[in-house]
Motif scaffolding. Sequence first.
Motif, PDB file in Angstrom:
ATOM      1  N   LEU A   1       4.706  -2.327  -0.111  1.00 48.78           N
ATOM      2  CA  LEU A   1       3.989  -1.298  -0.864  1.00 48.78           C
ATOM      3  C   LEU A   1       4.004  -1.746  -2.319  1.00 48.78           C
ATOM      4  CD1 LEU A   1       5.649   1.898   0.688  1.00 48.78           C
ATOM      5  CD2 LEU A   1       3.480   0.846   1.359  1.00 48.78           C
ATOM      6  N   ILE A   2       2.814  -2.010  -2.889  1.00 51.06           N
ATOM      7  CA  ILE A   2       2.748  -2.633  -4.214  1.00 51.06           C
ATOM      8  C   ILE A   2       1.811  -1.833  -5.114  1.00 51.06           C
ATOM      9  CG2 ILE A   2       2.301  -4.767  -5.463  1.00 51.06           C
ATOM     10  CD1 ILE A   2       2.426  -6.211  -2.719  1.00 51.06           C
ATOM     11  N   PRO A   3       2.344  -1.188  -6.175  1.00 54.48           N
ATOM     12  CA  PRO A   3       1.468  -0.491  -7.127  1.00 54.48           C
ATOM     13  C   PRO A   3       0.511  -1.468  -7.811  1.00 54.48           C
ATOM     14  CG  PRO A   3       3.771   0.152  -7.419  1.00 54.48           C
ATOM     15  CD  PRO A   3       3.764  -1.037  -6.503  1.00 54.48           C
ATOM     16  N   SER A   4      -0.674  -0.969  -8.171  1.00 61.03           N
ATOM     17  CA  SER A   4      -1.655  -1.824  -8.850  1.00 61.03           C
ATOM     18  C   SER A   4      -2.299  -1.050  -9.990  1.00 61.03           C
ATOM     19  CB  SER A   4      -2.718  -2.309  -7.861  1.00 61.03           C
ATOM     20  OG  SER A   4      -3.589  -1.245  -7.497  1.00 61.03           O
ATOM     21  N   ASN A   5      -3.010  -1.796 -10.869  1.00 61.96           N
ATOM     22  CA  ASN A   5      -3.714  -1.134 -11.967  1.00 61.96           C
ATOM     23  C   ASN A   5      -5.107  -0.713 -11.521  1.00 61.96           C
ATOM     24  OD1 ASN A   5      -5.310  -3.421 -11.954  1.00 61.96           O
ATOM     25  ND2 ASN A   5      -4.421  -4.301 -13.812  1.00 61.96           N
ATOM     26  N   GLN A   6      -5.925  -0.270 -12.469  1.00 62.62           N
ATOM     27  CA  GLN A   6      -7.256   0.239 -12.160  1.00 62.62           C
ATOM     28  C   GLN A   6      -8.160  -0.823 -11.530  1.00 62.62           C
ATOM     29  OE1 GLN A   6      -7.719   3.399 -12.608  1.00 62.62           O
ATOM     30  NE2 GLN A   6      -5.905   3.862 -13.812  1.00 62.62           N
ATOM     31  N   ASP A   7      -7.872  -2.109 -11.854  1.00 65.93           N
ATOM     32  CA  ASP A   7      -8.717  -3.203 -11.365  1.00 65.93           C
ATOM     33  C   ASP A   7      -8.194  -3.798 -10.061  1.00 65.93           C
ATOM     34  OD1 ASP A   7     -10.337  -2.969 -13.633  1.00 65.93           O
ATOM     35  OD2 ASP A   7      -8.921  -4.183 -14.799  1.00 65.93           O
ATOM     36  N   GLY A   8      -7.123  -3.214  -9.503  1.00 71.91           N
ATOM     37  CA  GLY A   8      -6.568  -3.733  -8.266  1.00 71.91           C
ATOM     38  C   GLY A   8      -5.567  -4.849  -8.452  1.00 71.91           C
ATOM     39  N   LYS A   9      -5.177  -5.138  -9.716  1.00 73.28           N
ATOM     40  CA  LYS A   9      -4.175  -6.180  -9.971  1.00 73.28           C
ATOM     41  C   LYS A   9      -2.774  -5.613  -9.705  1.00 73.28           C
ATOM     42  CE  LYS A   9      -2.232  -9.038 -13.671  1.00 73.28           C
ATOM     43  NZ  LYS A   9      -0.895  -8.417 -13.580  1.00 73.28           N
ATOM     44  N   GLU A  10      -1.974  -6.376  -8.974  1.00 74.05           N
ATOM     45  CA  GLU A  10      -0.611  -5.935  -8.672  1.00 74.05           C
ATOM     46  C   GLU A  10       0.194  -5.791  -9.961  1.00 74.05           C
ATOM     47  OE1 GLU A  10       1.307  -8.434  -5.860  1.00 74.05           O
ATOM     48  OE2 GLU A  10      -0.275  -8.265  -4.350  1.00 74.05           O
ATOM     49  N   LEU A  11       0.989  -4.729 -10.018  1.00 70.88           N
ATOM     50  CA  LEU A  11       1.834  -4.491 -11.182  1.00 70.88           C
ATOM     51  C   LEU A  11       3.217  -5.085 -10.945  1.00 70.88           C
ATOM     52  CD1 LEU A  11       0.909  -0.751 -11.912  1.00 70.88           C
ATOM     53  CD2 LEU A  11      -0.031  -2.812 -12.984  1.00 70.88           C
ATOM     54  N   ASP A  12       3.789  -5.646 -12.002  1.00 73.18           N
ATOM     55  CA  ASP A  12       5.152  -6.163 -11.906  1.00 73.18           C
ATOM     56  C   ASP A  12       5.997  -5.568 -13.023  1.00 73.18           C
ATOM     57  OD1 ASP A  12       4.377  -7.545 -14.191  1.00 73.18           O
ATOM     58  OD2 ASP A  12       3.855  -9.349 -13.064  1.00 73.18           O
ATOM     59  N   ILE A  13       7.212  -6.078 -13.172  1.00 78.08           N
ATOM     60  CA  ILE A  13       8.145  -5.501 -14.154  1.00 78.08           C
ATOM     61  C   ILE A  13       7.574  -5.549 -15.564  1.00 78.08           C
ATOM     62  CG2 ILE A  13      10.408  -5.828 -15.245  1.00 78.08           C
ATOM     63  CD1 ILE A  13      11.478  -6.750 -12.573  1.00 78.08           C
ATOM     64  N   GLU A  14       6.875  -6.647 -15.895  1.00 78.94           N
ATOM     65  CA  GLU A  14       6.336  -6.799 -17.253  1.00 78.94           C
ATOM     66  C   GLU A  14       5.271  -5.743 -17.575  1.00 78.94           C
ATOM     67  OE1 GLU A  14       6.942  -9.319 -15.202  1.00 78.94           O
ATOM     68  OE2 GLU A  14       8.648 -10.079 -16.347  1.00 78.94           O
ATOM     69  N   ASP A  15       4.615  -5.196 -16.565  1.00 85.98           N
ATOM     70  CA  ASP A  15       3.578  -4.189 -16.809  1.00 85.98           C
ATOM     71  C   ASP A  15       4.152  -2.841 -17.201  1.00 85.98           C
ATOM     72  OD1 ASP A  15       1.052  -5.606 -16.194  1.00 85.98           O
ATOM     73  OD2 ASP A  15       2.001  -5.868 -14.231  1.00 85.98           O
ATOM     74  N   ASP A  16       5.446  -2.629 -16.965  1.00 89.96           N
ATOM     75  CA  ASP A  16       6.138  -1.410 -17.388  1.00 89.96           C
ATOM     76  C   ASP A  16       5.428  -0.141 -16.894  1.00 89.96           C
ATOM     77  OD1 ASP A  16       8.186   0.003 -18.573  1.00 89.96           O
ATOM     78  OD2 ASP A  16       7.129   0.189 -20.495  1.00 89.96           O
ATOM     79  N   ALA A  17       5.079  -0.132 -15.595  1.00 86.28           N
ATOM     80  CA  ALA A  17       4.408   1.037 -15.013  1.00 86.28           C
ATOM     81  C   ALA A  17       5.405   2.040 -14.441  1.00 86.28           C
ATOM     82  CB  ALA A  17       3.445   0.587 -13.919  1.00 86.28           C
ATOM     83  N   PHE A  18       6.691   1.688 -14.444  1.00 85.44           N
ATOM     84  CA  PHE A  18       7.724   2.553 -13.878  1.00 85.44           C
ATOM     85  C   PHE A  18       7.762   3.913 -14.591  1.00 85.44           C
ATOM     86  CE2 PHE A  18      12.148   3.984 -14.539  1.00 85.44           C
ATOM     87  CZ  PHE A  18      12.440   4.388 -13.242  1.00 85.44           C
TER      88      PHE A  18
END
Length: 376
Positions: free
Chosen positions: A201-218
């Motif tokens: 299960l992988i969160p993504s941004n509006q464009d469908g790009k997978e989010l990782d730790i650097e994206d700080d979406a937590f």
Amino acid sequence: LMFGSNHLYAFHHPDELQAAIANNITFREITYDIAQEEIAAVAGFDMDTSEKSREQLLIREELLEILPMVEEANAISQELDRKVDFEIVLLSPEARGLSSGRAETFIKMTNLESKLDWLWSRNQFINRKYLMQEMYQNYIEGEDWALPDERDPFTESSSTGVVIGMAMVYLQSLAYMIDMREHLTISDFKGSEMGKLRVELIPSNQDGKELDIEDDAFVDSPSELLGKKMNFYVCINHALGLPAKYRETWCEFRFYTDSKLSQTAVMPNTRNPEYNYRELVTFPVVTNELINYLSDCCLHVLVLGRYKEPQKVQNRTAGLKTKDMVMSKVLTRGKSVKAMQPQDSHSRLENFTRMAKMTFEQNTMKKKLQRLENKM
């Protein structure tokens, strides 16, 4: 004493009966329902009515109704030497790929030669039982009773899909926008392990790009997602160690309020299929209902398959009549009767569910702490 499925006799030893009469002792009247309750209790079903919920009492009534039908089907199978045995099983909603509901009565049909089995719904079994009765009636009247396989109620096509097991995917990590990548246990309706399933299960941004730790979406609390758009991928990569008796396998699941099932590709001739399933799930607006679903519920992924064509091999049951094969099965199972009891199967599945939830919660907590440390 029960003869067949509908002849009941209450036997009193003459000496005991005379002694009871002399001492004004009365015997409880034995009814057909009492006999069925005792048979069900010996088979491992809980027939006690005290402190039972409405759903449990409903299941009890279903058992009492279906039990004599199963006995009759087994009696006909033995008389016609059909090499088939029937038994009752209770399937929890989780084992059927559902998040809620009550246990339901199913009938397991086992081919005593190939050792393959199928689960029939109650209605499916009852419909077939009427055909079995018709076959038996033709048999005792000396008429041609054999039917082609496509109409024979004692056979099942190898093309029929069967449930191998179920993997429970807890969604709590998504409520905090944390990815989850695990090999999950595939468990059958008895709680036995059937293999492993790789799920992500992988969160993504509006464009469908997978989010990782650097994206700080937590997020510190799922409530921070309210009113926002949410995207994530559901990935079913592969399975490992599935039983060798299946010629092809696939997975199915239903997410949240989806009206249709999602299904992976059907993969043939391997115990370690690569499904490579990947679906982007989008919610334009996150609601309280969605947050509650992600926080408290899980996704039940069913792993299904179709049997290989059974090979005719010589074994110790070759040449035996159905009645003898059933007796052999009973004696073999008697060595571990406790492990086959319905309540124990249900308890093992409950333990599996509880352990799976604890594992997911622990993994989610570890990743939450890791994200907080990165923020600091």
